[in-house]
Write an enzyme that holds these catalytic residues in place. Structure first.
Site, PDB file in Angstrom:
ATOM      1  N   HIS A  50      -9.691   4.256  -4.941  1.00 59.98           N
ATOM      2  CA  HIS A  50      -9.492   3.981  -3.516  1.00 59.98           C
ATOM      3  C   HIS A  50      -8.037   4.141  -3.081  1.00 59.98           C
ATOM      4  O   HIS A  50      -7.763   4.239  -1.898  1.00 59.98           O
ATOM      5  CB  HIS A  50      -9.965   2.548  -3.232  1.00 59.98           C
ATOM      6  N   TRP A  51      -7.125   4.147  -4.047  1.00 55.29           N
ATOM      7  CA  TRP A  51      -5.700   4.240  -3.737  1.00 55.29           C
ATOM      8  C   TRP A  51      -5.153   5.624  -4.083  1.00 55.29           C
ATOM      9  O   TRP A  51      -4.369   5.781  -5.017  1.00 55.29           O
ATOM     10  CB  TRP A  51      -4.918   3.167  -4.514  1.00 55.29           C
ATOM     11  N   ASN A  54       0.804  -1.221   0.000  1.00 50.28           N
ATOM     12  CA  ASN A  54       0.000   0.000   0.000  1.00 50.28           C
ATOM     13  C   ASN A  54       0.836   1.269   0.000  1.00 50.28           C
ATOM     14  O   ASN A  54       0.498   2.241  -0.678  1.00 50.28           O
ATOM     15  CB  ASN A  54      -0.915   0.027   1.224  1.00 50.28           C
TER      16      ASN A  54
END
Length: 298
Positions: free
Chosen positions: A271-272, A55
């Site tokens: 979302h990232w 992430n």
């Protein structure tokens, strides 16, 4: 992917009610005057193959310019141990993150949480307010309350599809819901995430985490939006306008209820945000944290 040769991978043993647990984390950077000199802890999301490095590895060099930055593998993910979840996952993970800070001798940090990590960060700030300076939340779980979108959302449904039938095709379909820019969904990324998602203990850990949000005895503890009014920390809510996991309308209740909340929306972003809007995200988060004045707890 080798995003930063200066990053150091470490691990520490923390003590829990079920015994010792090893937590894996990555560290880079040294404190500066930015953010009152507090360390910056980043907590990843909860999709298949998620980890601190997958992430936030690409974001680490930028944040390490201004902060002592730690990327933490939450329990059940990455290189950390994968015990059964006790209670709701947000509380389970928040308690272990605080124990890690104790082992490292860190009294107070700024927190960034993405999706599942956003729920952990929120629970930590509610339970241990003295340990937190400011919060940056990216499409956070538990706090996002969809006003117009159906549940489960498209992204969550794809996650459930993978859990029911783990395959590269199902994983690619899930990752595709994370971003607007589909060129980011590479074969290399799919292979890396698939290897992590099918590593020993990973499937069991994912099921244990998921059940903590379905079991009536533990699910309510994860409904963090019901406690949002109690949060007294300066909080930056960040959202991709095209988020298909926790859609943008989910930000409205948190923005209304958290007394010191602000919202930044990234256009053409899923979302990232730390990947699709990497430099803007770093600038926005750093500017927000730079306004922290430690002597007044601002």
């Amino acid at each position: 992917m080798d995003f930063s040769k200066e990053a150091v991978r470490r691990s520490a043993q923390v003590t829990s009610g079920s015994g010792d647990l090893t937590i894996n984390y990555y560290e880079a950077g040294t404190p500066t005057e930015v953010g009152g000199g507090l360390p910056f802890v980043l907590l990843h999301g909860g999709g298949p193959g998620a980890s601190a490095w997958s992430n936030f590895g690409s974001a680490l060099p930028g944040f390490a310019q201004d902060f002592r930055t730690l990327l933490v593998d939450q329990p059940g993910f990455g290189g950390s141990d994968k015990p059964p979840v006790v209670g709701n996952f947000y509380r389970h993970s928040a308690d272990h993150v605080v124990r890690l800070l104790d082992v490292l001798g860190i009294e107070k940090v700024h927190l960034l949480g993405n999706s599942l990590g956003g729920g952990t960060a929120m629970r930590l700030a509610l339970t241990y307010p003295e340990r937190v300076g400011r919060l940056v939340l990216m499409g956070p779980g538990g706090l996002s309350l969809n006003l117009f979108h159906a549940d489960p959302t498209e992204g969550v449904q794809r996650l459930m599809d993978f859990s029911a039938n783990p395959s590269r095709e199902a994983l690619r379909a899930f990752i595709s819901t994370m971003v607007v820019n589909q060129s980011l969904v590479t074969d290399e990324l799919v292979e890396e995430r698939f290897a992590d998602a099918t590593a020993p203990g990973a499937q069991e850990a994912m099921r244990s985490m998921g059940m903590s949000f379905w079991n009536p005895e533990t699910a309510e503890d994860g409904m963090l939006w019901r406690e949002a009014h109690r949060l007294r920390k300066h909080t930056l809510l960040t959202w991709g306008r095209e988020d298909r996991v926790n859609p943008l309308d989910g930000a409205m209740v948190a923005l209304k209820l958290i007394p010191k909340a602000s919202l930044h929306v990234f256009p053409n972003c899923g979302h990232w945000a730390q990947i699709e809007a990497a430099e803007e995200f770093r600038q926005v988060a750093t500017a927000f944290l730079s306004r922290h004045v430690e002597r007044s707890g601002a």
